[in-house]
Design an enzyme around this catalytic site. Structure first.
Site, PDB file in Angstrom:
ATOM      1  N   GLY A  69       0.775  -1.237   0.000  1.00  0.00           N
ATOM      2  CA  GLY A  69       0.000   0.000   0.000  1.00  0.00           C
ATOM      3  C   GLY A  69       0.801   1.279   0.000  1.00  0.00           C
ATOM      4  O   GLY A  69       0.228   2.366   0.095  1.00  0.00           O
ATOM      5  N   TYR A  75      -1.303  -1.693 -12.070  1.00  0.00           N
ATOM      6  CA  TYR A  75      -2.751  -1.696 -12.263  1.00  0.00           C
ATOM      7  C   TYR A  75      -3.173  -1.037 -13.581  1.00  0.00           C
ATOM      8  O   TYR A  75      -4.206  -0.385 -13.663  1.00  0.00           O
ATOM      9  CB  TYR A  75      -3.465  -1.042 -11.060  1.00  0.00           C
ATOM     10  CG  TYR A  75      -3.033  -1.665  -9.755  1.00  0.00           C
ATOM     11  CD1 TYR A  75      -3.432  -2.953  -9.428  1.00  0.00           C
ATOM     12  CD2 TYR A  75      -2.210  -0.984  -8.860  1.00  0.00           C
ATOM     13  CE1 TYR A  75      -3.020  -3.556  -8.240  1.00  0.00           C
ATOM     14  CE2 TYR A  75      -1.787  -1.575  -7.678  1.00  0.00           C
ATOM     15  CZ  TYR A  75      -2.192  -2.857  -7.374  1.00  0.00           C
ATOM     16  OH  TYR A  75      -1.775  -3.451  -6.212  1.00  0.00           O
ATOM     17  N   ARG A  89      -7.851   3.109 -14.690  1.00  0.00           N
ATOM     18  CA  ARG A  89      -7.829   3.747 -13.363  1.00  0.00           C
ATOM     19  C   ARG A  89      -8.487   5.131 -13.317  1.00  0.00           C
ATOM     20  O   ARG A  89      -9.215   5.419 -12.368  1.00  0.00           O
ATOM     21  CB  ARG A  89      -6.404   3.807 -12.816  1.00  0.00           C
ATOM     22  CG  ARG A  89      -5.817   2.406 -12.554  1.00  0.00           C
ATOM     23  CD  ARG A  89      -4.470   2.473 -11.848  1.00  0.00           C
ATOM     24  NE  ARG A  89      -4.591   2.963 -10.496  1.00  0.00           N
ATOM     25  CZ  ARG A  89      -4.241   4.167 -10.100  1.00  0.00           C
ATOM     26  NH1 ARG A  89      -3.707   5.018 -10.953  1.00  0.00           N
ATOM     27  NH2 ARG A  89      -4.411   4.533  -8.846  1.00  0.00           N
ATOM     28  N   CYS A 144     -15.704   4.191 -26.651  1.00  0.00           N
ATOM     29  CA  CYS A 144     -17.021   4.805 -26.784  1.00  0.00           C
ATOM     30  C   CYS A 144     -17.680   4.875 -25.425  1.00  0.00           C
ATOM     31  O   CYS A 144     -18.536   4.055 -25.075  1.00  0.00           O
ATOM     32  CB  CYS A 144     -17.862   4.012 -27.771  1.00  0.00           C
ATOM     33  SG  CYS A 144     -17.157   4.130 -29.406  1.00  0.00           S
ATOM     34  N   GLU A 151       4.261  -6.569   1.439  1.00  0.00           N
ATOM     35  CA  GLU A 151       3.763  -6.937   0.108  1.00  0.00           C
ATOM     36  C   GLU A 151       3.611  -5.725  -0.801  1.00  0.00           C
ATOM     37  O   GLU A 151       2.494  -5.368  -1.172  1.00  0.00           O
ATOM     38  CB  GLU A 151       2.391  -7.603   0.256  1.00  0.00           C
ATOM     39  CG  GLU A 151       2.365  -8.668   1.313  1.00  0.00           C
ATOM     40  CD  GLU A 151       0.965  -9.168   1.631  1.00  0.00           C
ATOM     41  OE1 GLU A 151       0.838 -10.359   1.905  1.00  0.00           O
ATOM     42  OE2 GLU A 151       0.009  -8.367   1.609  1.00  0.00           O
ATOM     43  N   PRO A 152       4.705  -5.083  -1.168  1.00  0.00           N
ATOM     44  CA  PRO A 152       4.576  -3.923  -2.053  1.00  0.00           C
ATOM     45  C   PRO A 152       4.270  -4.326  -3.499  1.00  0.00           C
ATOM     46  O   PRO A 152       4.858  -5.276  -4.015  1.00  0.00           O
ATOM     47  CB  PRO A 152       5.960  -3.265  -1.969  1.00  0.00           C
ATOM     48  CG  PRO A 152       6.891  -4.369  -1.603  1.00  0.00           C
ATOM     49  CD  PRO A 152       6.097  -5.356  -0.792  1.00  0.00           C
ATOM     50  N   GLY A 153       3.334  -3.651  -4.122  1.00  0.00           N
ATOM     51  CA  GLY A 153       3.040  -3.884  -5.538  1.00  0.00           C
ATOM     52  C   GLY A 153       3.300  -2.591  -6.295  1.00  0.00           C
ATOM     53  O   GLY A 153       4.322  -2.432  -6.979  1.00  0.00           O
ATOM     54  N   ARG A 154       2.384  -1.641  -6.102  1.00  0.00           N
ATOM     55  CA  ARG A 154       2.473  -0.347  -6.783  1.00  0.00           C
ATOM     56  C   ARG A 154       3.837   0.328  -6.588  1.00  0.00           C
ATOM     57  O   ARG A 154       4.400   0.872  -7.539  1.00  0.00           O
ATOM     58  CB  ARG A 154       1.379   0.572  -6.199  1.00  0.00           C
ATOM     59  CG  ARG A 154       1.182   1.879  -6.924  1.00  0.00           C
ATOM     60  CD  ARG A 154       0.281   2.811  -6.091  1.00  0.00           C
ATOM     61  NE  ARG A 154      -0.950   2.168  -5.679  1.00  0.00           N
ATOM     62  CZ  ARG A 154      -2.065   2.125  -6.403  1.00  0.00           C
ATOM     63  NH1 ARG A 154      -2.103   2.707  -7.586  1.00  0.00           N
ATOM     64  NH2 ARG A 154      -3.139   1.519  -5.947  1.00  0.00           N
ATOM     65  N   TYR A 197     -11.416   5.137 -10.610  1.00  0.00           N
ATOM     66  CA  TYR A 197     -11.356   5.924  -9.375  1.00  0.00           C
ATOM     67  C   TYR A 197     -10.665   7.268  -9.530  1.00  0.00           C
ATOM     68  O   TYR A 197      -9.839   7.642  -8.707  1.00  0.00           O
ATOM     69  CB  TYR A 197     -10.801   5.154  -8.167  1.00  0.00           C
ATOM     70  CG  TYR A 197      -9.914   3.957  -8.394  1.00  0.00           C
ATOM     71  CD1 TYR A 197     -10.368   2.698  -8.011  1.00  0.00           C
ATOM     72  CD2 TYR A 197      -8.648   4.077  -8.935  1.00  0.00           C
ATOM     73  CE1 TYR A 197      -9.560   1.591  -8.167  1.00  0.00           C
ATOM     74  CE2 TYR A 197      -7.833   2.964  -9.092  1.00  0.00           C
ATOM     75  CZ  TYR A 197      -8.300   1.718  -8.708  1.00  0.00           C
ATOM     76  OH  TYR A 197      -7.496   0.630  -8.857  1.00  0.00           O
TER      77      TYR A 197
HETATM   78  C1  PLP Z   1      -3.146  -5.300  -3.532  1.00  0.00           C
HETATM   79  C2  PLP Z   1      -2.509  -5.886  -2.364  1.00  0.00           C
HETATM   80  C3  PLP Z   1      -1.181  -5.570  -2.064  1.00  0.00           C
HETATM   81  C4  PLP Z   1      -0.376  -4.581  -2.863  1.00  0.00           C
HETATM   82  O1  PLP Z   1      -0.827  -3.275  -2.725  1.00  0.00           O
HETATM   83  P1  PLP Z   1      -0.006  -2.072  -3.359  1.00  0.00           P
HETATM   84  O2  PLP Z   1      -0.801  -0.868  -3.045  1.00  0.00           O
HETATM   85  O3  PLP Z   1       0.086  -2.322  -4.821  1.00  0.00           O
HETATM   86  O4  PLP Z   1       1.339  -2.060  -2.703  1.00  0.00           O
HETATM   87  C5  PLP Z   1      -0.596  -6.206  -0.992  1.00  0.00           C
HETATM   88  N1  PLP Z   1      -1.276  -7.091  -0.233  1.00  0.00           N
HETATM   89  C6  PLP Z   1      -2.566  -7.416  -0.494  1.00  0.00           C
HETATM   90  C7  PLP Z   1      -3.240  -8.402   0.345  1.00  0.00           C
HETATM   91  C8  PLP Z   1      -3.216  -6.817  -1.550  1.00  0.00           C
HETATM   92  O5  PLP Z   1      -4.495  -7.131  -1.800  1.00  0.00           O
END
Ligand code: PLP
Length: 444
Positions: free
Chosen positions: A247, A389, A329, A360, A289-292, A333
């Site tokens: 997050g 995303y 996105r 469209c 758990e970093p994604g973004r 949002y």
């Molecule tokens: C989506 C998600 C993440 C990653 O979130 P980011 O905002 O992309 O870092 C980590 N853990 C869980 C459980 C998620 O659903």
């Protein structure tokens, strides 16, 4: 101008990423095109891992693959020593197909199907993150049938509202995710703790996404530490792992002021230290758990500018050859993005325009009111921070083929996802034999 990674302006006054001219990339691979900066992805992965190492804290940094999951991304995460979060059979399949070490795969999701659970157990993944009571039943039953014992964390919902968009908050009490503290979580813990099929390693929370203010983490860690204390003092249960989710916020526009990855990790570690030592709890191994924050800023999307429409005294619309199909996105949002004209980086004659997609759908606007260097048909628009995303949420709306993706670095570009074709678009369509027009085509 805000540049991340290896982005810079080259001698031709073009935008360059990874030592490659983006205008040339657009020519060679076509548009829309997702461009990933390999150096920047690796730098971010390393900063997460090395900060924990420098603080001498045992940790697992799991890349949340739902942000962008392709085989090459799995290879990169593996090479940099990360673990991997998957939330579906499809992501798990991608990870396994890339030879990602099974013991470092974690499986998330609020409605894992029986097939997905079987697939994960058969492949002996590292851990399940259990979300609800039904899932406990399923995992137990399937593991018993297969004679296996699986590792798990329990996902709790700490009742925290992260300061971010409502659709990407996940830690509040009224959420579809996880067991609410304390009653549900306690019940789930007792259930799993005594299961012969599940080994409970610890607890997980994830309070939301695109978070800049660490106060939400502080409150969540405090509540979860209270829970660990309750389990220890009243039930003599102790757990060695705490997973605080992902997050961490990134820069999309100048309104966003993210901390550095190092500060995010340092702050998190300090918070765990504070709340756990205060309660006489052993310092846990930390999983995040970093994604973004790994992939977001490392991605740029290139578009070709086409038509435009001026409404006097109101605004000028400038349209590109993609939109909500490759980046939903803004429509989903109200996400904001920054962009430049990649072939006119020296041009100071700015014009305020709004960037429309080609779908469209009136809601298909990529950027409202942005100052750009006099956009004209044929110019290349580069939209920044599109790594997370975007492709992972892309669709074929309007039957538009999904774009290609290239990985750039050291002056080279490698294709890592090929562009879809019109044949790809119709490949799943089946026309029943009884259609007269079909007979006519076949008899020709
Ligand atoms: C989506 C998600 C993440 C990653 O979130 P980011 O905002 O992309 O870092 C980590 N853990 C869980 C459980 C998620 O659903």
């Amino acid at each position: 101008m805000y540049f991340t990674g290896t982005s810079r302006i080259n001698e031709k006054q073009h935008l360059e990423i990874g030592g490659v001219d983006t205008v040339e990339l657009a020519k060679q691979f076509g548009t829309p095109l997702y461009v990933l900066d390999e150096w920047e992805i690796r730098r971010r992965m390393r900063e997460f891992v090395s900060t924990f190492q420098e603080l001498d804290v045992s940790a697992q940094v799991a890349y949340a693959s739902k942000a962008l999951c392709t085989k090459t991304l799995c290879y990169l995460a593996n090479e940099e020593g990360l673990s991997l979060d998957v939330v579906s059979g499809g992501e798990l399949y991608t990870a396994l197909a890339s030879g990602f070490p099974k013991e470092r795969i974690h499986f998330h999701g609020n409605n894992k199907t029986m097939e997905e659970i079987e697939m994960a157990i058969d492949n002996e993944i590292g851990a399940f993150v259990i979300d609800n009571f039904y899932e406990i039943e399923l995992i137990e039953r399937i593991a018993r049938e297969k004679g296996k014992v699986v590792n798990a964390l329990i996902r709790v919902s700490p009742g925290i509202e992260a300061h971010t968009h409502e659709y990407i908050q996940t830690g509040q009490e009224d959420s579809k995710f996880g067991f609410n503290l304390i009653d549900q979580a306690l019940q789930a813990t007792e259930r799993v703790y005594h299961s012969k099929q599940i080994k409970l390693l610890g607890f997980h929370f994830h309070i939301g996404s695109q978070i800049f203010d660490m106060n939400g983490f502080d409150k969540a860690i405090e509540r979860v530490a209270d829970f660990y204390q309750l389990l220890k003092e009243q039930f003599q249960m102790e757990f060695s792992i705490l997973n605080t989710g992902g997050g961490f916020g990134i820069h999309y526009t100048d309104e966003d002021q993210p901390l550095t990855i190092r500060s995010y990790v340092q702050t998190l570690v300090e918070m765990v230290q504070k709340h756990f030592t205060m309660r006489n709890l052993a310092f846990p191994e930390i999983w995040i758990e970093p994604g973004r924050s790994i992939i977001g800023e490392a991605g740029t999307t290139l578009y070709t500018i086409g038509s435009n429409k001026t409404i006097p005294h109101i605004r000028k619309y400038v349209a590109v050859d993609g939109g909500m199909m490759d980046n939903p996105r803004p429509a989903l949002y109200q996400a904001k993005y920054d962009a430049v004209i990649a072939n006119k980086m020296n041009n100071n004659h700015k014009e305020k325009v709004s960037i429309a997609g080609k779908a469209c759908e009136s809601g298909d606007m990529l950027i409202w009111d942005i100052e750009l260097s006099q956009p004209e048909p044929g110019d290349i628009l580069a939209v920044f921070s599109t790594g997370a995303y975007n492709y992972s949420m892309a669709s074929n709306y309007n039957r538009v083929p999904r774009p290609a993706m290239v990985l750039v670095g050291d002056g080279k570009a490698d294709l890592i996802v090929r562009r879809e074709t019109y044949d790809d678009i119709i490949q799943y369509d089946i026309v029943p034999e009884r259609f007269e027009a079909k007979k006519a085509i076949q008899s020709k």
